[in-house]
Design a protein around this motif. Structure first.
Motif, PDB file in Angstrom:
ATOM      1  N   GLN A 140       0.814  -1.210   0.000  1.00  0.00           N
ATOM      2  CA  GLN A 140       0.000   0.000   0.000  1.00  0.00           C
ATOM      3  C   GLN A 140       0.848   1.260   0.000  1.00  0.00           C
ATOM      4  N   THR A 141       0.326   2.272  -0.676  1.00  0.00           N
ATOM      5  CA  THR A 141       0.885   3.624  -0.642  1.00  0.00           C
ATOM      6  C   THR A 141      -0.144   4.536   0.009  1.00  0.00           C
ATOM      7  N   HIS A 142       0.260   5.255   1.033  1.00  0.00           N
ATOM      8  CA  HIS A 142      -0.663   6.144   1.741  1.00  0.00           C
ATOM      9  C   HIS A 142      -0.063   7.542   1.802  1.00  0.00           C
ATOM     10  N   LEU A 143      -0.853   8.531   1.433  1.00  0.00           N
ATOM     11  CA  LEU A 143      -0.423   9.924   1.476  1.00  0.00           C
ATOM     12  C   LEU A 143      -1.397  10.712   2.352  1.00  0.00           C
ATOM     13  N   ASP A 144      -0.890  11.207   3.472  1.00  0.00           N
ATOM     14  CA  ASP A 144      -1.667  12.110   4.327  1.00  0.00           C
ATOM     15  C   ASP A 144      -1.447  13.531   3.831  1.00  0.00           C
ATOM     16  N   ILE A 145      -2.497  14.169   3.335  1.00  0.00           N
ATOM     17  CA  ILE A 145      -2.394  15.541   2.834  1.00  0.00           C
ATOM     18  C   ILE A 145      -2.739  16.470   3.984  1.00  0.00           C
ATOM     19  N   HIS A 146      -1.709  17.002   4.648  1.00  0.00           N
ATOM     20  CA  HIS A 146      -1.938  17.854   5.809  1.00  0.00           C
ATOM     21  C   HIS A 146      -2.457  19.232   5.412  1.00  0.00           C
ATOM     22  N   GLU A 147      -1.960  19.731   4.297  1.00  0.00           N
ATOM     23  CA  GLU A 147      -2.376  21.071   3.849  1.00  0.00           C
ATOM     24  C   GLU A 147      -2.183  21.170   2.344  1.00  0.00           C
ATOM     25  N   LEU A 148      -3.211  21.658   1.674  1.00  0.00           N
ATOM     26  CA  LEU A 148      -3.156  21.886   0.232  1.00  0.00           C
ATOM     27  C   LEU A 148      -3.798  23.243  -0.029  1.00  0.00           C
ATOM     28  N   SER A 197      -6.532  12.682   2.073  1.00  0.00           N
ATOM     29  CA  SER A 197      -5.656  11.518   1.989  1.00  0.00           C
ATOM     30  C   SER A 197      -5.783  10.864   0.628  1.00  0.00           C
ATOM     31  N   LEU A 198      -4.750  10.108   0.276  1.00  0.00           N
ATOM     32  CA  LEU A 198      -4.720   9.338  -0.966  1.00  0.00           C
ATOM     33  C   LEU A 198      -4.169   7.959  -0.646  1.00  0.00           C
ATOM     34  N   ASP A 199      -4.917   6.912  -1.020  1.00  0.00           N
ATOM     35  CA  ASP A 199      -4.480   5.537  -0.802  1.00  0.00           C
ATOM     36  C   ASP A 199      -4.438   4.791  -2.122  1.00  0.00           C
ATOM     37  N   ILE A 200      -3.357   4.050  -2.341  1.00  0.00           N
ATOM     38  CA  ILE A 200      -3.214   3.217  -3.537  1.00  0.00           C
ATOM     39  C   ILE A 200      -2.813   1.819  -3.081  1.00  0.00           C
ATOM     40  N   SER A 201      -3.577   0.817  -3.480  1.00  0.00           N
ATOM     41  CA  SER A 201      -3.280  -0.552  -3.102  1.00  0.00           C
ATOM     42  C   SER A 201      -3.516  -1.475  -4.291  1.00  0.00           C
ATOM     43  N   GLY A 202      -2.902  -2.651  -4.252  1.00  0.00           N
ATOM     44  CA  GLY A 202      -3.056  -3.599  -5.350  1.00  0.00           C
ATOM     45  C   GLY A 202      -1.928  -3.476  -6.351  1.00  0.00           C
ATOM     46  N   ASP A 203      -1.764  -4.514  -7.166  1.00  0.00           N
ATOM     47  CA  ASP A 203      -0.676  -4.553  -8.134  1.00  0.00           C
ATOM     48  C   ASP A 203      -1.168  -4.542  -9.575  1.00  0.00           C
ATOM     49  N   GLN A 204      -1.906  -5.586  -9.962  1.00  0.00           N
ATOM     50  CA  GLN A 204      -2.335  -5.725 -11.355  1.00  0.00           C
ATOM     51  C   GLN A 204      -3.221  -4.570 -11.791  1.00  0.00           C
ATOM     52  N   LYS A 205      -4.249  -4.268 -10.990  1.00  0.00           N
ATOM     53  CA  LYS A 205      -5.134  -3.142 -11.264  1.00  0.00           C
ATOM     54  C   LYS A 205      -5.332  -2.399  -9.952  1.00  0.00           C
ATOM     55  N   PRO A 206      -4.509  -1.387  -9.694  1.00  0.00           N
ATOM     56  CA  PRO A 206      -4.532  -0.709  -8.393  1.00  0.00           C
ATOM     57  C   PRO A 206      -5.894  -0.092  -8.071  1.00  0.00           C
ATOM     58  N   VAL A 207      -6.147   0.014  -6.773  1.00  0.00           N
ATOM     59  CA  VAL A 207      -7.336   0.706  -6.273  1.00  0.00           C
ATOM     60  C   VAL A 207      -6.879   2.041  -5.704  1.00  0.00           C
ATOM     61  N   VAL A 208      -7.431   3.124  -6.234  1.00  0.00           N
ATOM     62  CA  VAL A 208      -7.046   4.475  -5.824  1.00  0.00           C
ATOM     63  C   VAL A 208      -8.212   5.122  -5.088  1.00  0.00           C
ATOM     64  N   ASP A 209      -7.949   5.619  -3.890  1.00  0.00           N
ATOM     65  CA  ASP A 209      -8.980   6.254  -3.067  1.00  0.00           C
ATOM     66  C   ASP A 209      -8.491   7.639  -2.662  1.00  0.00           C
ATOM     67  N   LEU A 210      -9.145   8.678  -3.182  1.00  0.00           N
ATOM     68  CA  LEU A 210      -8.785  10.065  -2.889  1.00  0.00           C
ATOM     69  C   LEU A 210      -9.903  10.711  -2.087  1.00  0.00           C
ATOM     70  N   HIS A 211      -9.539  11.314  -0.958  1.00  0.00           N
ATOM     71  CA  HIS A 211     -10.515  11.968  -0.088  1.00  0.00           C
ATOM     72  C   HIS A 211     -10.018  13.377   0.221  1.00  0.00           C
ATOM     73  N   LEU A 212     -10.790  14.393  -0.139  1.00  0.00           N
ATOM     74  CA  LEU A 212     -10.427  15.782   0.107  1.00  0.00           C
ATOM     75  C   LEU A 212     -11.537  16.484   0.882  1.00  0.00           C
ATOM     76  N   VAL A 213     -11.131  17.312   1.840  1.00  0.00           N
ATOM     77  CA  VAL A 213     -12.072  18.091   2.640  1.00  0.00           C
ATOM     78  C   VAL A 213     -11.685  19.555   2.521  1.00  0.00           C
ATOM     79  N   THR A 214     -12.648  20.405   2.178  1.00  0.00           N
ATOM     80  CA  THR A 214     -12.379  21.823   2.032  1.00  0.00           C
ATOM     81  C   THR A 214     -13.459  22.631   2.737  1.00  0.00           C
ATOM     82  N   GLN A 215     -13.080  23.786   3.235  1.00  0.00           N
ATOM     83  CA  GLN A 215     -14.047  24.641   3.914  1.00  0.00           C
ATOM     84  C   GLN A 215     -15.025  25.274   2.930  1.00  0.00           C
TER      85      GLN A 215
END
Length: 230
Positions: free
Chosen positions: A132-140, A150-168
């Motif tokens: 797994q690759t995990h990216l904690d986005i503290h500030e953008l 946050s951004l999560d990438i898991s899997g090899d053959q066909k990766p699963v990408v999960d992007l979650h953004l929160v904005t005011q």
């Protein structure tokens, strides 16, 4: 023991200094790399609808394997990138990343689109494991737009990408947009598309066959730009 290697050729000029305090003991190794490339657009392979910047990239890197530490400082025009943390020799890779600059334009141009205006800042922490690759986005931040997530990438053959953004607050001017078209009396082309919140741009749908993904955007407020304010 001190060794210095100069590398020069084509678009790259670099100097590598490596020091081993105890002979034949690689655990005492320390290394420093200083490099300067030619224009980035001469180095990056062609990417559809993207034009890389024509500025050189300057890199300074320090590696201390015994302490499992690395520090990288890179500059591109007035944009600066800093990376520091564990290299993965003794523990899972964990890197602190910070990037900032006066304009996203310094990172290159998207054909038919323009980046949101204003300075940008990104602070994140990257963690890598075998699965797994995990990216904690503290500030953008871009201009007056801010987000975290946050951004999560898991899997090899066909990766699963999960992007979650929160904005005011979300405003469509925070997205890449088409440059304002000039109008003339002879032009009969409708201009309605230019005012769309999401530009009428062909999406590279073939890329979607390479991974599965989910994008979640949370905003406490959603607004549209004031047409009287540039």
């Amino acid at each position: 023991v001190l060794h210095k290697v100069n590398i020069s050729g084509g678009p790259l000029n670099a100097t590598l200094n490596a020091r081993i305090a105890d002979s034949f003991d690689t655990r005492s190794l320390t290394a420093q790399l200083n490099a300067r490339t030619g224009p980035v657009n001469d180095l990056v392979p062609p990417v559809t609808n993207y034009r890389p910047p024509d500025q050189p990239l300057v890199i300074e890197a320090n590696l201390v394997p015994a302490k499992d530490r690395i520090h990288i400082d890179a500059t591109l025009a007035d944009t600066r990138l800093q990376v520091q943390g564990n290299t993965g020799m003794k523990a899972p890779v964990r890197l602190q990343i910070e990037a900032q600059g006066p304009s996203l334009d310094q990172l290159g141009h998207l054909e038919g689109l323009q980046w949101p205006a204003g300075a940008f800042l990104a602070k994140a922490e990257l963690s890598l494991t075998d699965s797994q690759t995990h990216l904690d986005i503290h500030e953008l931040k871009v201009g007056d737009a801010t987000a975290k997530g946050s951004l999560d990438i898991s899997g090899d053959q066909k990766p699963v990408v999960d992007l979650h953004l929160v904005t005011q607050g979300f405003n469509s001017r925070h997205l890449p947009s088409r440059p304002q078209a000039t109008t003339s009396e002879d032009s009969q082309e409708p201009q309605a598309a230019a005012s769309r919140a999401i530009p009428d741009t062909a999406l590279p749908l073939n890329i979607l066959d390479r991974f599965n993904g989910r994008v979640r955007l949370e905003a406490n407020a959603v607004s549209e730009p004031d047409p009287l304010v540039p």
